[in-house]
Design an enzyme around this catalytic site. Structure first.
Site, PDB file in Angstrom:
ATOM      1  N   SER A  67      44.580 -64.665  18.274  1.00 33.29           N
ATOM      2  CA  SER A  67      44.655 -65.639  19.359  1.00 33.29           C
ATOM      3  C   SER A  67      45.555 -66.830  19.036  1.00 33.29           C
ATOM      4  CB  SER A  67      43.241 -66.091  19.732  1.00 33.29           C
ATOM      5  OG  SER A  67      43.237 -66.862  20.894  1.00 33.29           O
ATOM      6  N   ASP A 286      48.003 -69.418  25.323  1.00 39.03           N
ATOM      7  CA  ASP A 286      47.846 -69.351  23.876  1.00 39.03           C
ATOM      8  C   ASP A 286      48.421 -68.025  23.374  1.00 39.03           C
ATOM      9  OD1 ASP A 286      45.821 -67.666  24.770  1.00 39.03           O
ATOM     10  OD2 ASP A 286      44.484 -68.156  23.118  1.00 39.03           O
ATOM     11  N   ASP A 290      44.666 -65.607  26.483  1.00 35.47           N
ATOM     12  CA  ASP A 290      43.353 -65.710  27.115  1.00 35.47           C
ATOM     13  C   ASP A 290      42.968 -67.163  27.378  1.00 35.47           C
ATOM     14  OD1 ASP A 290      42.727 -66.542  24.551  1.00 35.47           O
ATOM     15  OD2 ASP A 290      41.187 -65.028  24.187  1.00 35.47           O
ATOM     16  N   GLU A 391      35.830 -73.385  29.277  1.00 35.93           N
ATOM     17  CA  GLU A 391      35.804 -74.362  28.205  1.00 35.93           C
ATOM     18  C   GLU A 391      36.986 -75.294  28.403  1.00 35.93           C
ATOM     19  OE1 GLU A 391      34.003 -72.459  24.299  1.00 35.93           O
ATOM     20  OE2 GLU A 391      35.661 -71.243  25.036  1.00 35.93           O
ATOM     21  N   ALA A 392      36.871 -76.505  27.851  1.00 36.50           N
ATOM     22  CA  ALA A 392      37.965 -77.468  27.988  1.00 36.50           C
ATOM     23  C   ALA A 392      39.265 -76.920  27.412  1.00 36.50           C
ATOM     24  CB  ALA A 392      37.592 -78.781  27.299  1.00 36.50           C
ATOM     25  N   ARG A 522      28.755 -79.916  15.343  1.00 36.91           N
ATOM     26  CA  ARG A 522      28.323 -78.514  15.279  1.00 36.91           C
ATOM     27  C   ARG A 522      29.103 -77.809  14.188  1.00 36.91           C
ATOM     28  NH1 ARG A 522      32.518 -75.651  17.942  1.00 36.91           N
ATOM     29  NH2 ARG A 522      31.378 -73.700  17.645  1.00 36.91           N
ATOM     30  N   SER A 524      31.420 -75.034  12.753  1.00 34.25           N
ATOM     31  CA  SER A 524      32.416 -74.146  13.331  1.00 34.25           C
ATOM     32  C   SER A 524      31.984 -72.698  13.199  1.00 34.25           C
ATOM     33  CB  SER A 524      33.759 -74.353  12.625  1.00 34.25           C
ATOM     34  OG  SER A 524      34.688 -73.360  13.015  1.00 34.25           O
ATOM     35  N   THR A 526      34.331 -70.330  13.191  1.00 29.68           N
ATOM     36  CA  THR A 526      35.484 -69.612  12.639  1.00 29.68           C
ATOM     37  C   THR A 526      36.027 -70.228  11.353  1.00 29.68           C
ATOM     38  OG1 THR A 526      36.956 -70.914  14.067  1.00 29.68           O
ATOM     39  CG2 THR A 526      36.228 -68.779  14.901  1.00 29.68           C
ATOM     40  N   ARG A 531      32.572 -79.516  13.177  1.00 32.85           N
ATOM     41  CA  ARG A 531      33.379 -80.058  14.271  1.00 32.85           C
ATOM     42  C   ARG A 531      32.644 -81.254  14.880  1.00 32.85           C
ATOM     43  NH1 ARG A 531      37.596 -76.674  15.232  1.00 32.85           N
ATOM     44  NH2 ARG A 531      37.340 -74.477  14.652  1.00 32.85           N
TER      45      ARG A 531
END
Length: 562
Positions: A67, A286, A290, A391-392, A522, A524, A526, A531
């Site tokens: 991605s 991106d 997506d 999502e933003a 939170r 991450s 990945t 974050r």
């Protein structure tokens, strides 16, 4: 498992030894890592995809992409029979086989899993897996590893669909399992026809006074999306699209200072844009197309942008769909509401800007929050007749239930017989066209872009008008490398820290110091980081709040000094 199947798995696995000292996790986006260490993982996910196909008696998709990650990375993820993400129930098994070092443990894991899931392997039942990959140089080698994994399951067949955007592969899996025609040309045909239908339904009187932008410049992130948009735009009448950063002939590096992720986070124009583009409507995809965000450059003084992110795309879609539902629900010449009321819902994460949530509430929409990750948003959106999630960062889509589609089709026929060409009739046709245009399997930058453009044409809006739906609250995002991200446990859609004890109280104390302050942390999914998100009435306040919360996170969790 019979001896033939066991021997085939052992022999195949011996060609793909797992990397030493590396532990991978199947997150929201599947497995991602440096491409040089992924062959074993991709091989094993090929096996998992074959087992999933046998279990579901359906075609399964396997996409090789990372991605928006840097070009040296790659990844792999599975598309389930609906075209959506791999069921969460299978994620622990994915983690287990990806990280099994000993060959005996590897075979034992598979043996126990197929027994528990009652999967008849060894040639009893066939399996079919669609393979896709983006334009990363490492994709070809990893594709071969995936094929080897699939072919190590007796009766499993890998079908290479070629270089695709991630949403294209998800779309193909969904369509195939619905018994419909599957090809890249049929994907382009469905999108272009649905867009044309929406444009043809624009009230003629509105086109004269239209203030829409004359053209759209799209940043393709030097990835697969730019290449595919060049093909799609040939089929789309009524839009002038200029594609930049296509990645062809060595033009630019994938996701390097280009693409939706870069634009959304840095709020500056991507490479390839200049002061000559001031005031023009622009968009960024991106790396695997997506995600989608819009922007325009307001001034020649610098390359700062006015961002139209996923929250504003969500708001535009929600507003338009509400307008069509209201038009459709009124009985002709009476103002009465029809018997059936479509349940429309909006799904956001804590990263949604507070101003967007307030705007959507004022529209009277039902808004719910989920943890970060498309799999959570998609699952919740599917509970509505029409569920919209974004999502933003620009990843999102619209889901129409089967019941809603059936109702729309019957309503269209009913209204057509009594008042063909009425606003009611057109509203029903628009909603059906949207259900065909938007990719209901997963977020899709190409289908999402066409829907946004169709709505802007319908409303006669420029990107500047769209951007004024509401004023974003200033925000700041940070990443902190901590000793152990798993030490953080959250609740309430990741907005409240449960563990470590005392950290949430510290965050509350900092947040209370700022007007309209809001902050959360939170782990991450990945990266090995925490974050941090902060929001306040001014940019200075949001920056200060984010930095303060980051300091508390370091104190409670300890720094990762590696």
């Amino acid at each position: 498992m019979n001896e033939k199947q066991r021997t085939l798995l052992i022999e195949s696995a011996s060609r793909f030894p797992p990397p030493q000292g590396v532990k991978l996790s199947y997150g929201t986006s599947g497995f991602r890592a440096d491409a040089s260490i992924l062959s074993s993982t991709v091989f094993r996910v090929g096996i998992l995809a074959a087992l999933r196909s046998i279990k579901t008696k359906s075609v399964i998709g396997l996409m090789i992409t990372a991605s928006h990650n840097q070009v040296s990375d790659n990844g792999i993820k599975i598309a389930d029979p609906t075209g959506g993400m791999l069921t969460q129930d299978w994620e622990p098994f994915a983690d287990a086989i990806a990280n099994a070092i000993d060959p005996k443990d590897f075979i034992q894991l598979i043996t126990e899993f197929v027994k528990k899931e009652d999967i008849p392997i060894g040639g009893v039942q066939s399996a079919e897996i669609y393979l896709g990959r983006d334009t990363r140089p490492s994709g070809e080698v990893l594709l071969e590893a995936a094929k080897q994994g699939i072919s190590s399951v007796v009766g499993a067949v890998a079908i290479d669909m070629g270089i695709l955007t991630t949403p294209q592969l998800h779309w193909m899996v969904r369509r195939k399992n619905m018994g419909m025609k599957v090809s890249e040309s049929s994907y382009f045909e469905q999108l272009s026809n649905s867009f044309r239908c929406l444009v043809d339904l624009i009230p003629k009187e509105d086109t004269v006074t239209s203030k829409v932008d004359e053209k759209l410049i799209v940043d393709g992130a030097n990835g697969v999306g730019g290449e595919k948009l060049e093909e799609l735009k040939k089929l789309v009448d009524g839009l002038i699209i200029e594609v930049r950063n296509t990645g062809k002939e060595g033009e630019g590096i994938l996701n390097e200072r280009v693409g939706a992720d870069f634009v959304q986070k840095e709020k500056v124009a991507p490479l390839g844009f200049s002061s000559n583009d001031v005031g023009i409507s622009c968009a960024s995809l991106d790396g695997d197309a997506d995600r989608l965000v819009y922007f325009h450059i307001p001034s020649i003084c610098n390359m700062k942008i006015d961002l139209v992110d996923g929250d504003k795309i969500l708001s535009l879609y929600s507003l338009f769909i509400m307008e069509q539902l209201r038009a459709l629900s009124k009985k002709e010449n009476s103002g009465m509401i029809a018997d059936y009321s479509v349940k429309l819902g909006v799904v956001q994460t804590a990263y949604a800007n507070g101003a967007s949530t307030e705007y959507l509430k004022q529209l009277g929409l039902d808004i719910v929050f989920t943890p970060t990750g498309v799999k959570y948003l998609h699952e919740k959106a599917a509970e509505y007749d029409i569920g919209i999630y974004f999502e933003a960062n620009g990843h999102g889509t619209i889901l129409f239930s089967e019941h809603c589609i059936s109702w729309l089709e019957s309503r269209t026929n009913e209204v057509s017989s009594t008042s063909k060409g009425s606003e009611q009739h057109k509203a029903a046709l628009r909603l059906l066209a949207i259900s065909n245009l938007i990719n209901q399997a997963v977020g899709d930058a190409l289908s999402g872009l066409l829907l946004a453009e169709a709505i802007l044409l319908h409303k006669g809006w420029s990107i500047k008008r769209w951007a004024t739906l509401y004023q974003d609250l200033p925000s700041r995002q940070l990443k902190v490398k901590v000793a152990d991200r798993t030490a953080v446990t959250t609740a309430n859609a990741e907005t409240v820290v449960v563990k470590p004890s005392g950290l949430q109280e510290a965050i509350n104390s900092e947040t209370a110091k700022f007007p309209l302050g809001r902050s959360f942390i939170r782990p991450s999914g990945t990266e090995d980081v925490i974050r941090i998100y902060a929001e306040a009435s001014t940019q200075e306040a949001a920056d200060t709040l984010a930095e303060s919360v980051a300091e508390h996170a370091k104190c409670f969790l300890g720094l990762n000094k590696s």
